[in-house]
Design an enzyme around this catalytic site. Structure first.
Site: not given
Ligand code: GLN
Length: 502
Positions: A80, A155, A179
């Protein structure tokens, strides 16, 4: 084709010298050539560098090195875009880092390399890991391999999509509120978020430091167990990593879950198959097909010998609000470093203040700006006590909920995401709707516990993967891996491939 193998199968064939790492790596690169124009999981990759690493792995194998010594020797693993790999671009899905190249390896990358992996490619993500759909990337939208008109989750959408489309053998991601688990559920692979402190965060660009954790994506549970073992452990460069011995995770996959107690949170709106179940506010958005798939999975786990016990997580309804205060507060502080002076892109200004504001105005996308503004607000004097301090107290209550539940059960079971993958653009204009996608994943990070998502079925039409989530105690990864593996090996879901991958 070699890119379609699981990590476990590829290691076995490399060990028997039936195939070379060069062939396996080339197969992944060929698949990227073939499908990534449609999937768009990779922001960039360096094919020549990947092949050079593969050649070195083949030499090591020829010289007698074994997978007992280096468990990932010759295995292509993609990363990532929020984790530093020396000499490779590091953009966090953002424009603000410009042409930044990592001067060093994150601890996890160092560990993957020491274990012999081919570390290649930068996987797409929501900018600075803020999002649930990968639509917030400044580079491109990643498409769900099961239906190109849909999001892959986020994400770490690039990581999940690349694994499911067989563009790499396994991948790393990061999980601050879901994420890793949510895109794994929406794309149909295994996604593991380790306990806070299990894996070093050194070299992970921080979003919300008290919630962030690096984890992995695999095609099956054993693959995730192998990668977790390779990347775990205390690290003096991350003072929040914990000096807890690293268990032999693959050895925990005994297939036997008889007598294990699995908790079903009554607040999550699930019952036994066919039952009406309760449906409180937090579970209001739970899709009926997801609910049914998880309830059938419960029954299946009972048939394998697990006992289902009702538990209560009474502060569930506060999780999303608590998270969006703490995560934004920490993000506003962490992202202050992107000022156009030290890293990446710069827009000139007459004085430093103008330079900062022009650089940050041009460099950050709308969601990142929204989070920074929210976080700055909740930390500002006069609001600190009302929001931030109160959120920290609720966070403790949420953690207590889980710790009390784990006095009664060995693991907790629930959906990963309330719905299957939605259409690209469907929730883009409604941040609150997007935040609600995190209802089943976010409290795990607030509590610092571990969680895994595994495939547990498909929606009828269009055919989209559904994820089952298992939550474990702090440092209880062995238990959730064991349950996940027993379930996986006795169900067909993990063998299904999207048509585009084959
Ligand atoms: N969807 C969550 C956010 O927008 C979690 C994102 C993540 O785990 N990095 O913050």
């Amino acid at each position: 084709m070699l890119n379609q193998l699981t990590l476990t199968e590829l290691v076995a064939r490399l060990a028997r010298r039936e195939v070379s790492s060069r062939e396996a790596t080339q197969a992944c690169l060929d698949q990227i050539q073939r499908v990534d124009g449609q999937i768009r999981a990779f922001i960039s990759y360096d094919a020549a560098d990947a092949m050079a690493q593969a050649e070195a792995a083949d030499k090591a194998l020829a010289s007698g090195q074994t997978h007992a010594q280096r468990p990932l020797l010759g295995v292509p693993i993609a990363i990532k875009d929020v984790i530093a790999a020396k000499g490779q671009p590091l953009n966090c899905g953002s424009k603000i880092l410009g042409n930044f190249i990592s001067p060093y390896d994150a601890t996890v990358v160092e560990k993957l390399k020491a274990a012999g992996a081919i570390v290649f490619g930068r996987l797409n993500m929501d900018e600075f890991a803020m999002g649930s759909s990968t639509e917030n990337s400044a580079f491109q939208v990643t498409h769900n391999p099961w239906d190109l008109s849909r999001i892959p989750g986020g994400s770490s959408g690039g990581s999940a999509a690349a694994v499911v489309a067989d563009e790499c053998i396994a991948a790393l991601g990061s999980d601050t509120g879901g994420s890793i688990r949510q895109p794994a559920a929406l794309c149909g692979c295994v996604g593991l978020k380790p306990s806070y402190g299990r894996v070093s965060r050194y070299g992970l660009v921080a979003f919300a430091s008290s919630l962030d954790q690096i984890g992995c994506f695999g095609k099956q549970v054993r693959d995730a167990a192998i990668v977790l073992k390779a990347i775990s452990g205390v690290d003096h460069r991350d003072s929040t990593s914990v000096p807890q011995p690293v268990p032999d995770y693959p050895a925990a996959l005994t297939g036997d879950i008889k007598g294990l107690r699995l908790g079903l949170p009554k607040e999550y709106g699930l019952g036994s198959p066919g039952s009406a179940g309760v449906s409180p506010a937090s579970a209001g958005g739970l899709d009926p097909e997801v609910k049914q798939a998880v309830e059938v999975a419960l029954k299946h786990l009972q048939n394998l010998g697990a006992e289902i016990v009702e538990i209560s997580l009474p502060h569930t309804d506060y999780a999303i609000a608590t998270y969006y205060i703490i995560a934004t507060a920490e993000a506003s502080a962490n992202l202050a470093r992107f000022d156009g002076i030290r890293y990446g892109a710069r827009v000139a200004g007459a004085d430093p203040i103008e330079l900062y504001s022009k650089t940050r105005g041009a460099g950050f996308g709308a969601e990142v700006k929204r989070r920074i503004i929210l976080g700055t607000y909740v930390l500002s004097s006069g609001y600190y006590d009302a929001y931030y301090l109160r959120a920290q107290k609720v966070r403790t209550l949420i953690r207590q909920d889980f710790l009390s539940a784990f006095e009664k059960v060995d693991a907790i079971i629930c959906p990963t995401s309330p719905t299957a993958a939605f259409k690209i653009g469907e929730k883009a204009d409604d941040p609150l709707q997007m935040y609600l996608m995190d209802i089943f994943t976010i409290s795990v990070n607030l509590a610092g516990i571990c969680g895994i998502s595994i495939p547990c079925g498909f929606t009828a039409w269009p055919k989209l993967p559904i994820g089952l989530q298992l939550l474990g105690k702090p440092f209880g990864e062995e238990t959730i891996l064991r349950v996940a593996h027993a379930y996986e090996q006795s169900t067909p879901w993990h063998k299904e491939k999207p048509p585009l991958a084959s």
